[in-house]
Design an enzyme around this catalytic site. Structure first.
Site, short mmCIF file in Angstrom:
data_model
loop_
_atom_site.label_atom_id
_atom_site.label_comp_id
_atom_site.label_asym_id
_atom_site.label_seq_id
_atom_site.Cartn_x
_atom_site.Cartn_y
_atom_site.Cartn_z
N ALA A 221 37.14 39.56 62.36
CA ALA A 221 36.58 39.13 60.76
C ALA A 221 35.05 39.92 59.88
O ALA A 221 35.49 39.88 58.98
CB ALA A 221 36.21 38.21 61.34
N CYS A 222 34.39 40.87 61.35
CA CYS A 222 33.70 41.38 61.02
C CYS A 222 33.96 42.89 60.80
O CYS A 222 33.61 43.36 59.85
CB CYS A 222 32.54 41.96 62.00
SG CYS A 222 31.88 39.97 63.24
#
Lengths: 165, 183
Positions: free
Chosen positions: B73-74
């Site tokens: 996600a990052c």
């Protein structure tokens, strides 16, 4: 107590993972393996240490090594990214290196069980693995190589291990 | 009679920050809008390169916290979202994670176009900066230790002007660029 020649390699605890953060790793205990500890994925010395195993991969397999395990106290996302980076930088295109494993010892539990963790809080934020290489046959440790200082690259380089096999 | 009951009730309700102080051995600091950015050391590029975001941030700034460098996600949506909207970024932008400086550097280099935007990637390896913001969560099951929640702090003149903290620690919703960069 640091692991010694003649002792059994401790089994992989649930916190030692491969590929996914919830996939417990396991060591091949019926054959010859090399277990390599590194202080930190992406740290400069480690990024030349592991390539020595990539370059010597086939020679090690030809000498009967069945699996090579690279272990760092990092999370699995970091270990995977580092593995992909190193393999794309140092191996021939398309090489799969199926027997080279990158394990994440996320809370240092495994390397502590070997007596090979050190406090790297000041530099890296917590306990890390010393730089080591173990040759293990049928689950029994045959050779223990540990660098005097974590940044050193001498006895734990792949060609040194290869010579001893 | 009513005044007495009210006074008793107020005595039992303690501010969260006081409760927190009684559980910590060192004074803790819960960040709120209007508070100054904690003057706590972080690292950039290598462990020896130390700085304090509080001292570096000039004028309007943005601090983005992520749970983990290189996590899907990052890397895949949160930070790229800010790069996509680079024209709306304030002057000083810092991305912080509880990772070591070498990992942060490698991560920054792996994100396309991150360098061009001038976003600075800093490491909080011991979690002290994130702890001063009171934005740590227990990441032991996946990451092996405490990590920073996903958040975005808009900063003006060294003080927090707006806060966006993901309620589930790791989602990409309130702290996404589209939600933060409208101001």
């Amino acid at each position: 107590m640091t692991i010694k020649v003649g002792e059994q390699l401790p089994p992989a605890p649930p916190s030692l993972t491969e590929e996914k953060p919830d996939a417990q790793a396991s060591f091949n205990t019926s054959g010859k393996i090399v277990v390599v500890g590194v202080p930190g994925a992406y740290t400069p010395p480690c990024s030349s240490h592991v390539p020595s195993y990539i370059k010597t991969y086939l020679d090690l397999l030809n000498k009967g090594v069945q699996d090579i395990y690279i272990i760092g106290v990092n999370d699995q996302f970091v270990m995977n990214a580092w593995r992909n980076h190193l393999i794309s930088e140092h191996s021939t295109a398309g090489a799969e290196l199926k027997q080279l494993h990158f394990l994440a010892d996320r809370n240092a539990e495994f390397v502590k069980s070997l007596g090979l963790a050190f406090d790297a809080s000041g530099l890296l934020g917590g306990y890390r693995s010393q730089r080591f290489a173990l040759v293990v046959e049928n689950g029994i440790v045959k050779d223990v190589r540990v660098e005097d200082e974590p940044p050193n690259l001498t006895v734990t380089l792949a060609d040194q291990v290869l010579k001893s096999l | 009679m009513q005044a007495f009951r009210l006074a008793n009730f107020l005595r039992t309700v303690r501010p969260a920050s006081t409760l927190r102080r009684s559980f910590h051995s060192s004074p803790s600091f819960f960040i709120n809008v209007g508070d100054a950015i904690p003057d706590v050391e972080v690292q950039e590029g290598s462990p020896g390169n130390k700085l304090s975001i509080a001292n570096e941030i000039k004028g309007k700034g943005l601090i983005i916290g992520v749970p983990a460098a290189f996590s899907p996600a990052c890397s895949g949506s949160h930070i790229p979202g800010y790069i996509k909207h680079k024209s709306k970024l304030p002057q000083s932008v810092f991305v912080v994670s509880v990772n070591d400086a070498f990992v942060m550097k490698a991560w920054a280099e792996s994100i396309p176009e991150a360098k061009e935007t001038g976003i600075r990637f800093v490491a909080d390896p011991s979690g002290k900066f994130t702890e001063a913001l009171d934005l740590l969560f227990d990441g032991r099951a996946i990451f092996g230790g405490p990590r920073g929640k996903r958040y975005a702090l808009l900063v003006e003149d060294g003080k927090v002007s707006k806060m966006f903290v993901e309620p589930d620690n790791t989602g990409v919703k309130v702290s996404a660029a589209e939600n933060v960069l409208v101001f």
